[in-house]
Design a protein around this motif. Structure first.
Motif, PDB file in Angstrom:
ATOM      1  N   MET A   1      25.018  46.151  41.591  1.00 53.59           N
ATOM      2  CA  MET A   1      26.368  46.694  41.530  1.00 53.59           C
ATOM      3  C   MET A   1      27.358  45.615  41.974  1.00 53.59           C
ATOM      4  SD  MET A   1      28.124  49.873  43.663  1.00 53.59           S
ATOM      5  CE  MET A   1      27.371  51.182  42.757  1.00 53.59           C
ATOM      6  N   ARG A   2      28.481  45.558  41.282  1.00 53.91           N
ATOM      7  CA  ARG A   2      29.527  44.616  41.680  1.00 53.91           C
ATOM      8  C   ARG A   2      30.023  44.990  43.069  1.00 53.91           C
ATOM      9  NH1 ARG A   2      33.942  45.296  37.253  1.00 53.91           N
ATOM     10  NH2 ARG A   2      33.503  47.432  37.801  1.00 53.91           N
ATOM     11  N   ARG A   3      30.438  43.970  43.837  1.00 59.00           N
ATOM     12  CA  ARG A   3      30.892  44.218  45.214  1.00 59.00           C
ATOM     13  C   ARG A   3      32.196  43.480  45.463  1.00 59.00           C
ATOM     14  NH1 ARG A   3      29.859  42.257  50.690  1.00 59.00           N
ATOM     15  NH2 ARG A   3      28.799  40.446  49.834  1.00 59.00           N
ATOM     16  N   VAL A   4      33.210  44.216  45.893  1.00 58.63           N
ATOM     17  CA  VAL A   4      34.511  43.646  46.249  1.00 58.63           C
ATOM     18  C   VAL A   4      34.446  43.190  47.702  1.00 58.63           C
ATOM     19  CG1 VAL A   4      36.947  44.166  46.650  1.00 58.63           C
ATOM     20  CG2 VAL A   4      35.817  45.015  44.586  1.00 58.63           C
ATOM     21  N   ILE A   5      34.831  41.914  47.935  1.00 60.38           N
ATOM     22  CA  ILE A   5      34.749  41.352  49.280  1.00 60.38           C
ATOM     23  C   ILE A   5      36.108  41.052  49.900  1.00 60.38           C
ATOM     24  CG2 ILE A   5      32.432  40.417  48.963  1.00 60.38           C
ATOM     25  CD1 ILE A   5      33.834  37.675  48.385  1.00 60.38           C
ATOM     26  N   ALA A   6      37.181  41.107  49.083  1.00 62.04           N
ATOM     27  CA  ALA A   6      38.520  40.811  49.612  1.00 62.04           C
ATOM     28  C   ALA A   6      39.574  41.442  48.718  1.00 62.04           C
ATOM     29  CB  ALA A   6      38.745  39.303  49.706  1.00 62.04           C
ATOM     30  N   CYS A   7      40.730  41.694  49.308  1.00 60.55           N
ATOM     31  CA  CYS A   7      41.900  42.165  48.571  1.00 60.55           C
ATOM     32  C   CYS A   7      42.995  41.128  48.760  1.00 60.55           C
ATOM     33  CB  CYS A   7      42.352  43.523  49.093  1.00 60.55           C
ATOM     34  SG  CYS A   7      43.822  44.154  48.251  1.00 60.55           S
ATOM     35  N   ARG A   8      43.533  40.625  47.644  1.00 58.94           N
ATOM     36  CA  ARG A   8      44.596  39.625  47.693  1.00 58.94           C
ATOM     37  C   ARG A   8      45.901  40.264  47.204  1.00 58.94           C
ATOM     38  NH1 ARG A   8      41.590  36.980  50.853  1.00 58.94           N
ATOM     39  NH2 ARG A   8      39.851  35.883  49.945  1.00 58.94           N
ATOM     40  N   PRO A   9      46.996  40.050  47.934  1.00 58.86           N
ATOM     41  CA  PRO A   9      48.278  40.648  47.541  1.00 58.86           C
ATOM     42  C   PRO A   9      48.737  40.199  46.152  1.00 58.86           C
ATOM     43  CG  PRO A   9      48.388  39.798  49.782  1.00 58.86           C
ATOM     44  CD  PRO A   9      47.094  39.306  49.187  1.00 58.86           C
ATOM     45  N   ALA A  10      49.483  41.064  45.504  1.00 57.86           N
ATOM     46  CA  ALA A  10      50.061  40.761  44.189  1.00 57.86           C
ATOM     47  C   ALA A  10      50.748  39.398  44.231  1.00 57.86           C
ATOM     48  CB  ALA A  10      51.062  41.839  43.800  1.00 57.86           C
ATOM     49  N   GLY A  11      50.521  38.607  43.206  1.00 56.69           N
ATOM     50  CA  GLY A  11      51.155  37.299  43.098  1.00 56.69           C
ATOM     51  C   GLY A  11      50.394  36.178  43.777  1.00 56.69           C
ATOM     52  N   THR A  12      49.292  36.491  44.461  1.00 55.83           N
ATOM     53  CA  THR A  12      48.539  35.451  45.178  1.00 55.83           C
ATOM     54  C   THR A  12      47.131  35.264  44.626  1.00 55.83           C
ATOM     55  OG1 THR A  12      47.612  36.930  46.868  1.00 55.83           O
ATOM     56  CG2 THR A  12      49.808  35.972  47.306  1.00 55.83           C
ATOM     57  N   TRP A  13      46.827  35.911  43.522  1.00 54.43           N
ATOM     58  CA  TRP A  13      45.497  35.789  42.930  1.00 54.43           C
ATOM     59  C   TRP A  13      45.651  35.530  41.433  1.00 54.43           C
ATOM     60  CZ3 TRP A  13      43.584  39.465  39.395  1.00 54.43           C
ATOM     61  CH2 TRP A  13      44.355  40.617  39.252  1.00 54.43           C
ATOM     62  N   PRO A  14      44.621  34.975  40.788  1.00 58.70           N
ATOM     63  CA  PRO A  14      44.728  34.603  39.365  1.00 58.70           C
ATOM     64  C   PRO A  14      44.596  35.808  38.441  1.00 58.70           C
ATOM     65  CG  PRO A  14      42.561  34.017  40.200  1.00 58.70           C
ATOM     66  CD  PRO A  14      43.356  34.544  41.379  1.00 58.70           C
ATOM     67  N   ILE A  15      45.702  36.497  38.185  1.00 65.02           N
ATOM     68  CA  ILE A  15      45.683  37.728  37.392  1.00 65.02           C
ATOM     69  C   ILE A  15      45.074  37.511  36.009  1.00 65.02           C
ATOM     70  CG2 ILE A  15      48.034  37.489  36.481  1.00 65.02           C
ATOM     71  CD1 ILE A  15      48.265  40.592  36.974  1.00 65.02           C
ATOM     72  N   GLN A  16      45.201  36.302  35.460  1.00 61.37           N
ATOM     73  CA  GLN A  16      44.633  36.015  34.145  1.00 61.37           C
ATOM     74  C   GLN A  16      43.107  36.099  34.152  1.00 61.37           C
ATOM     75  OE1 GLN A  16      46.196  33.852  36.114  1.00 61.37           O
ATOM     76  NE2 GLN A  16      44.922  32.011  36.310  1.00 61.37           N
ATOM     77  N   GLU A  17      42.494  36.081  35.347  1.00 57.71           N
ATOM     78  CA  GLU A  17      41.042  36.185  35.475  1.00 57.71           C
ATOM     79  C   GLU A  17      40.573  37.615  35.732  1.00 57.71           C
ATOM     80  OE1 GLU A  17      39.390  33.309  38.207  1.00 57.71           O
ATOM     81  OE2 GLU A  17      40.810  31.773  37.530  1.00 57.71           O
ATOM     82  N   SER A  18      41.497  38.573  35.648  1.00 56.64           N
ATOM     83  CA  SER A  18      41.145  39.968  35.903  1.00 56.64           C
ATOM     84  C   SER A  18      40.143  40.438  34.864  1.00 56.64           C
ATOM     85  CB  SER A  18      42.393  40.846  35.849  1.00 56.64           C
ATOM     86  OG  SER A  18      42.036  42.201  35.976  1.00 56.64           O
ATOM     87  N   GLY A  19      39.070  41.043  35.356  1.00 57.36           N
ATOM     88  CA  GLY A  19      38.046  41.581  34.468  1.00 57.36           C
ATOM     89  C   GLY A  19      38.117  43.088  34.349  1.00 57.36           C
ATOM     90  N   GLY A  20      39.174  43.678  34.821  1.00 54.42           N
ATOM     91  CA  GLY A  20      39.330  45.126  34.753  1.00 54.42           C
ATOM     92  C   GLY A  20      40.431  45.601  35.686  1.00 54.42           C
ATOM     93  N   THR A  21      40.639  46.899  35.659  1.00 55.75           N
ATOM     94  CA  THR A  21      41.670  47.510  36.499  1.00 55.75           C
ATOM     95  C   THR A  21      41.103  48.769  37.150  1.00 55.75           C
ATOM     96  OG1 THR A  21      42.529  48.858  34.686  1.00 55.75           O
ATOM     97  CG2 THR A  21      43.575  46.711  35.033  1.00 55.75           C
ATOM     98  N   ILE A  22      41.729  49.156  38.243  1.00 57.74           N
ATOM     99  CA  ILE A  22      41.472  50.461  38.847  1.00 57.74           C
ATOM    100  C   ILE A  22      42.834  51.071  39.160  1.00 57.74           C
ATOM    101  CG2 ILE A  22      41.142  49.513  41.186  1.00 57.74           C
ATOM    102  CD1 ILE A  22      39.091  51.958  41.502  1.00 57.74           C
ATOM    103  N   THR A  23      43.058  52.285  38.694  1.00 58.74           N
ATOM    104  CA  THR A  23      44.326  52.982  38.871  1.00 58.74           C
ATOM    105  C   THR A  23      44.122  54.096  39.890  1.00 58.74           C
ATOM    106  OG1 THR A  23      44.897  52.463  36.586  1.00 58.74           O
ATOM    107  CG2 THR A  23      46.182  54.200  37.672  1.00 58.74           C
ATOM    108  N   LEU A  24      44.904  54.015  40.973  1.00 55.88           N
ATOM    109  CA  LEU A  24      44.726  54.938  42.092  1.00 55.88           C
ATOM    110  C   LEU A  24      46.056  55.523  42.545  1.00 55.88           C
ATOM    111  CD1 LEU A  24      42.386  52.613  44.195  1.00 55.88           C
ATOM    112  CD2 LEU A  24      41.675  54.668  42.956  1.00 55.88           C
TER     113      LEU A  24
END
Length: 156
Positions: A1-24
């Motif tokens: 299973m994929r595992r999230v290890i960190a949360c980076r604030p908007a604008g500080t991570w490479p959004i072009q590398e996003s492999g999906g979204t989660i809407t909450l």
């Protein structure tokens, strides 16, 4: 299973590398460790070192180097407008006095989660209320982590 290890604030991570979204929704965005499912139906484990407020546009960093983008779901909100700054401050104070989450909108408005008791209070104080479905991103509060304060994402 994929595992999230960190949360980076908007604008500080490479959004072009996003492999999906989660809407909450707002109530589902303060998390630390939880099995979750992204918008495509793929499971992952959110495994953060501490409880974190996941903001609209934040990036969830996967242990394998991938990313999942966080999206704020549209939910029932009440946008509040007043005739002058004094009335707006009074309304904001009363909402804060009830410890209700509050979003500051561009142009001097306020947004709360739609609650009939708070809406009645606001209209009783002279505020104009527009009920709608929109993303909600409350202020982090005076004691929230400075590195993860909401950056006033303004959604119309």
């Amino acid at each position: 299973m994929r595992r999230v290890i960190a949360c980076r604030p908007a604008g500080t991570w490479p959004i072009q590398e996003s492999g999906g979204t989660i809407t909450l929704a707002w109530a589902d965005r303060h998390r630390r460790r939880l099995a979750m499912t992204d918008d495509a139906g793929d499971d992952f484990l959110l495994d953060l070192p501490e409880a974190t407020l996941l903001g609209d546009g934040d990036g969830l960093e996967l242990a394998d180097g991938g990313w999942i983008a966080v999206r704020a779901a549209a939910e029932a909100v009440a946008d509040i407008h007043c005739t002058d700054a004094e009335a707006l401050v009074r309304v904001a104070w009363h909402i804060g006095n009830r410890h209700a989450p509050l979003q500051i909108l561009a142009g001097g408005g306020l947004r709360i989660l739609d609650d009939h008791v708070l809406v009645a209070m606001v209209t009783g104080l002279g505020g104009r209320v527009e009920r709608r479905d929109a993303p909600f991103q409350a202020e982090g509060g005076a004691y929230a982590s400075a590195s993860h304060q909401p950056e006033h994402h303004h959604h119309a």
